[in-house]
Design a protein around this motif. Structure first.
Motif, short mmCIF file in Angstrom:
data_model
loop_
_atom_site.label_atom_id
_atom_site.label_comp_id
_atom_site.label_asym_id
_atom_site.label_seq_id
_atom_site.Cartn_x
_atom_site.Cartn_y
_atom_site.Cartn_z
N PRO A 112 20.11 -42.07 -86.78
CA PRO A 112 20.00 -43.53 -86.89
C PRO A 112 21.06 -44.25 -86.06
O PRO A 112 20.80 -45.30 -85.47
N LEU A 113 22.27 -43.68 -86.03
CA LEU A 113 23.33 -44.27 -85.23
C LEU A 113 22.95 -44.31 -83.76
O LEU A 113 23.12 -45.32 -83.08
N LEU A 114 22.40 -43.19 -83.30
CA LEU A 114 22.00 -43.12 -81.89
C LEU A 114 20.93 -44.14 -81.58
O LEU A 114 20.90 -44.75 -80.52
N VAL A 115 20.01 -44.34 -82.58
CA VAL A 115 18.97 -45.35 -82.40
C VAL A 115 19.59 -46.73 -82.27
O VAL A 115 19.23 -47.52 -81.42
N PRO A 124 18.10 -41.97 -76.94
CA PRO A 124 18.80 -41.44 -78.12
C PRO A 124 18.25 -40.07 -78.54
O PRO A 124 18.99 -39.24 -79.04
N LYS A 125 16.97 -39.87 -78.31
CA LYS A 125 16.35 -38.59 -78.70
C LYS A 125 16.89 -37.46 -77.85
O LYS A 125 17.26 -36.39 -78.35
N ILE A 126 16.95 -37.73 -76.56
CA ILE A 126 17.46 -36.68 -75.66
C ILE A 126 18.93 -36.39 -75.96
O ILE A 126 19.35 -35.23 -75.99
N ILE A 127 19.68 -37.45 -76.23
CA ILE A 127 21.10 -37.23 -76.56
C ILE A 127 21.23 -36.35 -77.80
O ILE A 127 22.02 -35.40 -77.84
N LEU A 128 20.41 -36.64 -78.81
CA LEU A 128 20.48 -35.84 -80.03
C LEU A 128 20.15 -34.37 -79.75
O LEU A 128 20.81 -33.46 -80.25
N ILE A 129 19.14 -34.16 -78.94
CA ILE A 129 18.76 -32.78 -78.62
C ILE A 129 19.87 -32.08 -77.83
O ILE A 129 20.21 -30.93 -78.10
N GLY A 193 14.83 -30.90 -83.24
CA GLY A 193 15.66 -32.07 -82.97
C GLY A 193 14.83 -33.24 -82.49
O GLY A 193 15.04 -34.39 -82.93
N ALA A 194 13.87 -32.98 -81.64
CA ALA A 194 13.01 -34.05 -81.13
C ALA A 194 12.23 -34.69 -82.28
O ALA A 194 12.16 -35.92 -82.39
N VAL A 195 11.67 -33.86 -83.14
CA VAL A 195 10.87 -34.39 -84.26
C VAL A 195 11.74 -35.23 -85.20
O VAL A 195 11.36 -36.34 -85.58
N ILE A 196 12.92 -34.71 -85.53
CA ILE A 196 13.80 -35.45 -86.43
C ILE A 196 14.19 -36.80 -85.84
O ILE A 196 14.16 -37.83 -86.52
N SER A 197 14.52 -36.80 -84.54
CA SER A 197 14.93 -38.07 -83.94
C SER A 197 13.75 -39.04 -83.88
O SER A 197 13.96 -40.25 -83.96
#
Lengths: 253, 250
Positions: A112-115, A124-129, A193-197
């Motif tokens: 959520p923070l990244l979002v 944000p999704k790519i960063i999380l992955i 990770g992609a799905v969660i983000s």
């Protein structure tokens, strides 16, 4: 030959176990022991998979794109970190704990923070992955680099080799085994990770689709997407296995 | 002509002096063995001679040139064959050529030319794990040879082989050495091996280690299998054993 027939027997066993579980599941649903809206039967899940196939593919494409981009960048980052830390021991001692610390932050808390910071698009999704996938690669490579036989290094030094040659001829190839087992883990992390983000905000992707069908209580579709995610993860891991066989022909003897 | 010369080498680790005032010479085409108890500083001395480690005192010369602390001037082979498991045999032995900047294709071609002399024909595309111990050691020797230095330092190269293979390797090594005009300094703790192969044996004894005795083996080469069983052989062996034991007791 024996190994081959053994692996076929093993597969036979696991296949029949899966089949048995599916039959049991179908039986429980058909007999009405569990209500259909709580647990869809395997047949209705299969039907959902077929009817929703175009939508699943559409969302799947987005998820895969994120997973691949994130995995690629994560591997690059992990590789760089491993190389730098192996080269400069001071940096290793300073940053190794920090890197381990990054892995103690739960992905679900970070997303959520990244979002908030980067919006609902892909960034944000790519960063999380990247954050979840670089770690196994960095750690795997680093321990691979550090476990080389010091006598091999001595030998190359005696032939006048410098650090670059030692890296190229001993450290890098010597760490390949560990690299690929880490990559296997990272590949499955990438999809998850992609799905969660995507759960936490986005315009498309399997995670977004999942939240939508969950809100509609369409559990058959929910199961269908879960199966698809598992299949994608499995395929990615198989892909990594194939790649490792191609890159390490000496393991094939 | 003196090829390799070490003068007054001193080295210590953690305050303990391992070598003190060690001097030795290796002449062209000569095979000299360095014999001594394990942990007596033989390998340390080799690392200094190979330029991999700096002595506190003393100098190493090749011909007139000082090479103290400069690696890359002598071939150095360790006890383990150290063939890299993920490279084929030909890519392993061609490694010194690649390191000297030769292109891969050229290096392979050049290396392939020696496979027969080293008894390795047919193993080019195999991986080291597919070779027998003797073959691996020969491959390691070919790699050492392709480094193209006229001086080879061998650190117990045959110690892991069984007796028969070892004998075959000895004969073969002397033959190859002759053919390619190599001078060899050889570490071993096997007295028989030292007497069979050497022109000269240096005994490294005591703590800190010093070369306390030099023994010339006068038997001409090639030495017959009979030499191994002769009275002279035993005489040499007696002399060496006595000296080594004396050094130990003192």
């Amino acid at each position: 030959m024996i190994r081959k027939s053994q692996s076929i027997t093993n597969k036979l066993w696991s296949c029949s176990a899966v089949l048995g579980l599916l039959l049991l599941w179908q039986g429980v649903c058909s007999a009405g022991i569990i209500e259909a809206y709580l647990l869809p039967s395997p047949i209705s899940v299969g039907r959902a998979l077929i009817t929703e196939f175009p939508a699943l593919m559409e969302h799947g494409k987005i998820t895969l794109k994120e997973a691949f981009a994130g995995l690629f960048l994560g591997v690059v980052l992990g590789f760089l970190i491993a190389v730098i830390m192996d080269r400069f021991h001071g940096l290793y001692r300073a940053f190794y704990p920090v890197i381990v610390l990054t892995q103690t932050i739960p992905t679900v808390a970070l997303a959520p923070l990244l979002v908030l910071w980067f919006g609902y698009e892909m960034t944000p999704k790519i960063i999380l992955i990247v954050l979840t996938t670089f770690f196994p690669v960095a750690i795997g490579l680093l321990s691979g680099f550090q476990s080389v036989d010091p006598d091999e290094v001595t030998l190359l030094r005696s032939m006048g080799a410098g650090n670059v040659s030692i890296f190229r001829y001993i450290k890098l190839p010597g760490a390949m085994g560990q690299f690929f087992s880490s990559l296997r883990i990272s590949a499955s992390y990438a999809v998850v990770g992609a799905v969660i983000s995507e759960w936490l905000g986005g315009f498309g992707g399997l995670g977004v689709y999942m939240t939508r069908v969950k809100k509609a209580f369409a559990f058959d579709k929910m199961f269908a997407v879960i199966i698809l995610i598992s299949v994608i993860s499995l395929l990615l891991m198989k892909g990594v296995d194939y790649l490792s066989k191609k890159c390490m022909p000496c393991e094939q003897i | 002509m003196v090829h390799l010369k070490a003068e007054g080498i001193k080295k210590s680790f953690d305050g303990r002096t391992i070598l003190d005032g060690v001097s030795l010479e290796l002449k062209e085409g000569e095979l000299v063995s360095l014999l001594g108890a394990s942990g007596g500083g033989k390998t340390t001395l080799f690392q200094i001679l190979a330029g991999l480690s700096l002595p506190e005192e003393g100098h190493v010369f090749i011909g007139e040139r000082e090479v103290t602390g400069k690696p890359g001037n002598v071939s150095y082979m360790l006890q383990k064959d150290l063939l890299l498991p993920y490279r084929t045999v030909i890519d392993n032995v061609a490694l010194p050529l690649l390191l000297s900047g030769m292109r891969k294709k050229e290096a392979r071609e050049k290396a392939a030319g020696y496979f027969e002399l080293f008894g390795l024909e047919g193993t080019e595309k195999k991986y080291p794990s597919q070779l027998s111990g003797g073959m691996r050691q020969r491959a390691a020797l070919l790699r050492t040879y392709l480094f193209k230095r006229p001086i080879a330092l061998l650190d117990e190269p045959f110690s892991a082989l069984d007796m028969l293979t070892k004998h075959a390797m000895h004969e073969w090594y002397l033959k190859v050495m002759e053919e390619i005009k190599l001078s060899t300094l050889f570490i071993t703790h096997d007295i028989d091996e030292a007497i069979l192969l050497s022109d000269r044996i240096c005994l490294l004894t005591g703590s800190p280690g010093k070369i306390t005795k030099e023994i010339l083996i006068k038997e001409p080469k090639p030495r017959s299998a009979e030499f191994h069983l002769s009275e002279e052989f035993l005489e040499y062996k007696r002399e060496i054993t006595k000296h080594l034991l004396d050094g130990k007791i003192r």
